[in-house]
Write an enzyme that holds these catalytic residues in place. Sequence first.
Site, mmCIF file in Angstrom:
data_model
loop_
_atom_site.group_PDB
_atom_site.id
_atom_site.type_symbol
_atom_site.label_atom_id
_atom_site.label_comp_id
_atom_site.label_asym_id
_atom_site.label_seq_id
_atom_site.Cartn_x
_atom_site.Cartn_y
_atom_site.Cartn_z
ATOM 1 N N GLY A 149 -8.020 16.244 11.003
ATOM 2 C CA GLY A 149 -7.481 15.134 10.235
ATOM 3 C C GLY A 149 -7.352 13.869 11.040
ATOM 4 N N ASP A 150 -7.812 13.886 12.280
ATOM 5 C CA ASP A 150 -7.760 12.696 13.136
ATOM 6 C C ASP A 150 -8.927 12.781 14.112
ATOM 7 O OD1 ASP A 150 -6.781 10.382 14.602
ATOM 8 O OD2 ASP A 150 -4.809 10.812 13.748
#
Length: 477
Positions: free
Chosen positions: A258-259
Amino acid sequence: MEKTSWLLVVVLGVMVISLLGGAEGRKSRILDESSYYDLEYSAISCRAHSASITDFGGVGDGKTLNTKAFQEAVNRLSQYASDGGAQLIVPAGQWLTGSFNLTSHFTLFLHKDAILLASQDINEWAVIDPLPSYGHGRDTSGGRYISLLFGTNLTDVIITGENGTIDGQGEIWWQKFHSKKLKYTRPYLIEIMHSDNIQISHITLVNSPSWNIHPVYSSNIIVQGITILAPVKSPNTDGINPDSCTNMRIEDNYIVSGDDCVAVKSGWDEYGINYGMPTSQLIIRRLTCISPYSAAIALGSEMSGGIQDVRAEDITAINTESGVRIKTGVGRGGFVRDVYVKGMTLHTMKWVFWMTGNYGQHADTHWDPNALPEIKGINYRDVVAENVSMAARLEGISGDPFTGICISNVTISMAKKAKKYPWTCTDIEGITSGVQPPPCQLLPDQGPEKTEMCSFPTENLAIDNIEMQRCSYRLNY
């Protein structure tokens, strides 16, 4: 490296290992040849003593809390640090645990069907001080919850296995983050501080509350053969974040995040400037990344202690926001220089190259507006990208341009609905050769005969000269 699918199908069982004299870690024992288990793996160090978490009362039923068992095991095995070191084997099962500390000359080995389950009881997570190079936590201004596996002031530490799993069970933490109910910064899965000679290899990390692997203020580190999986909209689930580290090798890793898949850091604003410990001599190779909202490799934004001599090659990114991104801004200070990237294959990207000079997140209100970062000597070559919305967004700082940018032998196929202008460039200086589509005027083309002009060092770093040992053990069931 085997790429573990997002839906992990785990065949549960319990393999109770009676290990070389049990928890006492004896070196030899007469084995019943009909009931032994051969264990082999590559490591920076092999161990003279072995034990199983079951020797310390561990129960792998997914319900029994094993924090005390793990900590007792580590503490007991630490007595062998000067006698060939020790390894703790986690057999098949689901091992619920809170945070526990590691020790020197120690190996944590996860069986292929072992799952460490991070406790969702917040009381199992101690609160520790913010990192001195950050000033306070990333989620809140206070302290931070200790990581699941934590160690400080250690030497010769190995976390490895047969692609066994560490499950952070991060959903509860993500919900608290989104609802702004966090009192302290979320824990990471693995954090090693002020340490030397570290190996993290051949394990699978899923659903971290926040960052997955965070070596900080450390040196001589190998992160190899790791699978990291998190929902692509999970907040701040960075894959591997070297932070004020020297002489590190990141290779053969597969990350869905997610990053940023790899985020290189060295401290935040005035705290990082004062601490003054750069990340340097970093190798990133054979990385596969999927991260629709972030970068395959990010440098910053917390780069106030400096980042230098980063070498990335054989990078594959799929459905990822950008290939390589430099994130900085006024107040960061520090530097990012001597960055070398060679051999990127990119599919479905928003940007291939992205440099941001206006990254605005600050540690507090005391940042120095006169602390300008130096971005210099950034080299990209041999890049193929397809289905790209925009080739590059390169934005330096007015009065503090990013200089020494070199881009060569790059072919970018634009998406059907690509931006009208594939390149955006402000406050930068550099050169290009053999780049399609043609770059902006601030990156003048030097001619097709110079497609290999962008540098990539040929000499080895010290971390590449470390020879792995083949460790073999015969253990009783």
